[in-house]
Write an enzyme that holds these catalytic residues in place. Structure first.
Site, PDB file in Angstrom:
ATOM      1  N   LYS A  13      33.416   1.466  36.132  1.00 59.86           N
ATOM      2  CA  LYS A  13      33.786   2.585  37.006  1.00 59.86           C
ATOM      3  C   LYS A  13      32.692   2.884  38.024  1.00 59.86           C
ATOM      4  O   LYS A  13      32.954   3.034  39.204  1.00 59.86           O
ATOM      5  CB  LYS A  13      34.048   3.857  36.180  1.00 59.86           C
ATOM      6  CG  LYS A  13      35.152   3.725  35.148  1.00 59.86           C
ATOM      7  CD  LYS A  13      35.405   5.050  34.436  1.00 59.86           C
ATOM      8  CE  LYS A  13      34.234   5.570  33.613  1.00 59.86           C
ATOM      9  NZ  LYS A  13      33.896   4.758  32.428  1.00 59.86           N
ATOM     10  N   ARG A  88      37.799  13.631  31.399  1.00 56.79           N
ATOM     11  CA  ARG A  88      37.649  12.837  30.183  1.00 56.79           C
ATOM     12  C   ARG A  88      38.471  13.404  29.038  1.00 56.79           C
ATOM     13  O   ARG A  88      38.489  12.819  27.960  1.00 56.79           O
ATOM     14  CB  ARG A  88      36.172  12.869  29.762  1.00 56.79           C
ATOM     15  CG  ARG A  88      35.432  11.552  29.915  1.00 56.79           C
ATOM     16  CD  ARG A  88      34.005  11.796  29.445  1.00 56.79           C
ATOM     17  NE  ARG A  88      33.275  10.585  29.214  1.00 56.79           N
ATOM     18  CZ  ARG A  88      32.583   9.940  30.141  1.00 56.79           C
ATOM     19  NH1 ARG A  88      32.563  10.347  31.375  1.00 56.79           N
ATOM     20  NH2 ARG A  88      31.903   8.857  29.815  1.00 56.79           N
ATOM     21  N   ARG A 127      23.440  -4.063  30.559  1.00 54.86           N
ATOM     22  CA  ARG A 127      23.058  -2.968  31.457  1.00 54.86           C
ATOM     23  C   ARG A 127      21.744  -2.327  30.987  1.00 54.86           C
ATOM     24  O   ARG A 127      20.908  -1.960  31.805  1.00 54.86           O
ATOM     25  CB  ARG A 127      24.182  -1.924  31.492  1.00 54.86           C
ATOM     26  CG  ARG A 127      23.831  -0.693  32.310  1.00 54.86           C
ATOM     27  CD  ARG A 127      25.052   0.149  32.623  1.00 54.86           C
ATOM     28  NE  ARG A 127      25.445   1.022  31.534  1.00 54.86           N
ATOM     29  CZ  ARG A 127      26.569   1.730  31.503  1.00 54.86           C
ATOM     30  NH1 ARG A 127      27.438   1.643  32.482  1.00 54.86           N
ATOM     31  NH2 ARG A 127      26.850   2.505  30.488  1.00 54.86           N
ATOM     32  N   ARG A 136      19.352   3.745  29.538  1.00 59.90           N
ATOM     33  CA  ARG A 136      19.829   5.096  29.287  1.00 59.90           C
ATOM     34  C   ARG A 136      19.733   5.394  27.801  1.00 59.90           C
ATOM     35  O   ARG A 136      19.885   4.495  26.982  1.00 59.90           O
ATOM     36  CB  ARG A 136      21.305   5.184  29.703  1.00 59.90           C
ATOM     37  CG  ARG A 136      21.507   5.263  31.168  1.00 59.90           C
ATOM     38  CD  ARG A 136      22.951   5.061  31.575  1.00 59.90           C
ATOM     39  NE  ARG A 136      23.942   5.630  30.673  1.00 59.90           N
ATOM     40  CZ  ARG A 136      25.253   5.628  30.939  1.00 59.90           C
ATOM     41  NH1 ARG A 136      25.704   5.092  32.066  1.00 59.90           N
ATOM     42  NH2 ARG A 136      26.103   6.151  30.093  1.00 59.90           N
ATOM     43  N   ARG A 147      30.940   6.457  21.688  1.00 60.04           N
ATOM     44  CA  ARG A 147      31.576   6.716  22.986  1.00 60.04           C
ATOM     45  C   ARG A 147      32.944   6.039  23.066  1.00 60.04           C
ATOM     46  O   ARG A 147      33.875   6.586  23.655  1.00 60.04           O
ATOM     47  CB  ARG A 147      30.672   6.240  24.129  1.00 60.04           C
ATOM     48  CG  ARG A 147      29.592   7.273  24.468  1.00 60.04           C
ATOM     49  CD  ARG A 147      28.306   6.638  24.945  1.00 60.04           C
ATOM     50  NE  ARG A 147      28.437   5.989  26.217  1.00 60.04           N
ATOM     51  CZ  ARG A 147      27.669   4.964  26.621  1.00 60.04           C
ATOM     52  NH1 ARG A 147      26.730   4.496  25.816  1.00 60.04           N
ATOM     53  NH2 ARG A 147      27.820   4.442  27.796  1.00 60.04           N
TER      54      ARG A 147
HETATM   55  P1  ADP Z   1      29.944   5.870  30.367  1.00 57.98           P
HETATM   56  O1  ADP Z   1      31.285   5.934  31.046  1.00 57.98           O
HETATM   57  O2  ADP Z   1      29.200   4.599  30.635  1.00 57.98           O
HETATM   58  O3  ADP Z   1      30.006   6.178  28.904  1.00 57.98           O
HETATM   59  P2  ADP Z   1      28.957   8.236  31.860  1.00 57.98           P
HETATM   60  O4  ADP Z   1      27.768   8.059  32.706  1.00 57.98           O
HETATM   61  O5  ADP Z   1      30.268   8.466  32.545  1.00 57.98           O
HETATM   62  O6  ADP Z   1      28.991   6.987  30.908  1.00 57.98           O
HETATM   63  O7  ADP Z   1      28.742   9.449  30.835  1.00 57.98           O
HETATM   64  C1  ADP Z   1      27.636   9.507  29.971  1.00 57.98           C
HETATM   65  C2  ADP Z   1      27.769  10.702  29.029  1.00 57.98           C
HETATM   66  O8  ADP Z   1      27.774  11.924  29.774  1.00 57.98           O
HETATM   67  C3  ADP Z   1      29.040  10.763  28.190  1.00 57.98           C
HETATM   68  O9  ADP Z   1      28.976   9.963  27.034  1.00 57.98           O
HETATM   69  C4  ADP Z   1      29.121  12.262  27.883  1.00 57.98           C
HETATM   70  O10 ADP Z   1      28.216  12.647  26.882  1.00 57.98           O
HETATM   71  C5  ADP Z   1      28.642  12.884  29.180  1.00 57.98           C
HETATM   72  N1  ADP Z   1      29.779  13.148  30.121  1.00 57.98           N
HETATM   73  C6  ADP Z   1      29.953  12.580  31.344  1.00 57.98           C
HETATM   74  N2  ADP Z   1      31.085  13.021  31.919  1.00 57.98           N
HETATM   75  C7  ADP Z   1      31.642  13.900  31.035  1.00 57.98           C
HETATM   76  C8  ADP Z   1      32.821  14.680  31.016  1.00 57.98           C
HETATM   77  N3  ADP Z   1      33.685  14.651  32.034  1.00 57.98           N
HETATM   78  N4  ADP Z   1      33.060  15.456  29.918  1.00 57.98           N
HETATM   79  C9  ADP Z   1      32.227  15.514  28.892  1.00 57.98           C
HETATM   80  N5  ADP Z   1      31.096  14.801  28.828  1.00 57.98           N
HETATM   81  C10 ADP Z   1      30.791  13.992  29.885  1.00 57.98           C
END
Ligand code: ADP
Length: 190
Positions: A13, A88, A127, A136, A147
């Site tokens: 994404k 999400r 990554r 990260r 996740r």
């Molecule tokens: P990825 O899609 O690679 O898991 P992101 O960078 O989108 O990673 O998100 C990392 C973390 O940030 C998530 O695992 C969550 O803890 C938090 N997060 C990000 N966006 C949201 C959201 N919309 N709602 C709740 N938590 C979020």
């Protein structure tokens, strides 16, 4: 262009959002990046989100909805946006509909990036070795498994949600980066 990119962690994404941002004058709104910046800056939000993120859980809906409400109100998003990592949960998707109504904005599409789960662990391990400034806190196998489980339970229902709204488009995220971009442009008609 106003779109949402949907897909599990590691689907690509963020990669696609950056390419589309450069080519189509739409701003990438990555809630993960907003949260990581807050953690790095040790703001109140960052202190709240740090441990939740590290273990792979979701930050509470009301916090996330507040962040997105503020961000969508800023001037630079008026030319378009690519939501990456939000919504999400169904509650977030419903709140987003309300926010967009208030702002008199309409979504063009929700693009689901489809990938086989089996490749995700490998992608995220890769990554972790390539991220500037070190991996990260959540790019490790234990957090990734969490996740993925959270994605299946809380985020995957959005596929049906947006199908019901008639706005869902799906692309094959297993292809090379350029091919995925091309397919996204194709389904969006841009
Ligand atoms: P990825 O899609 O690679 O898991 P992101 O960078 O989108 O990673 O998100 C990392 C973390 O940030 C998530 O695992 C969550 O803890 C938090 N997060 C990000 N966006 C949201 C959201 N919309 N709602 C709740 N938590 C979020």
């Amino acid at each position: 262009m106003r779109i949402i990119l949907l897909g599990p962690p590691g689907a690509g994404k963020g990669t696609q959002a950056k390419v589309i941002e450069d080519k189509h004058k739409a701003i990438q709104l990555s809630t993960g990046e907003i949260l990581r910046a807050a953690v790095a800056a040790e703001t109140e939000l960052g202190l709240k989100a740090k441990d939740i993120m590290a273990r792979g859980d979701l930050v509470p809906d009301d916090v996330m909805i507040g962040i997105v409400r503020d961000r969508l109100g800023e001037d630079d998003v008026k030319t378009g946006f690519i939501l990456d990592g939000f919504p999400r949960t169904v509650a977030q998707a419903e709140a987003l509909e309300g926010l967009l109504d208030e702002l008199d904005m309409k979504l063009d599409a929700v693009v689901e990036i489809q990938v086989d789960e089996g490749i995700l662990i490998g992608r995220i391990e890769k990554r972790a070795t390539e991220t500037d400034g070190g991996p990260r806190a959540d790019d490790n196998v234990e957090s990734l498994k969490k996740r993925l489980a959270v994605y299946r339970e809380q985020t995957a229902p959005l596929i049906t949600f947006y199908q019901g709204r008639g706005s869902l488009k799906s692309v094959d995220g297993m292809a090379a980066v350029d091919d995925v971009t091309r397919e996204i442009e194709e389904v969006l008609g841009v």
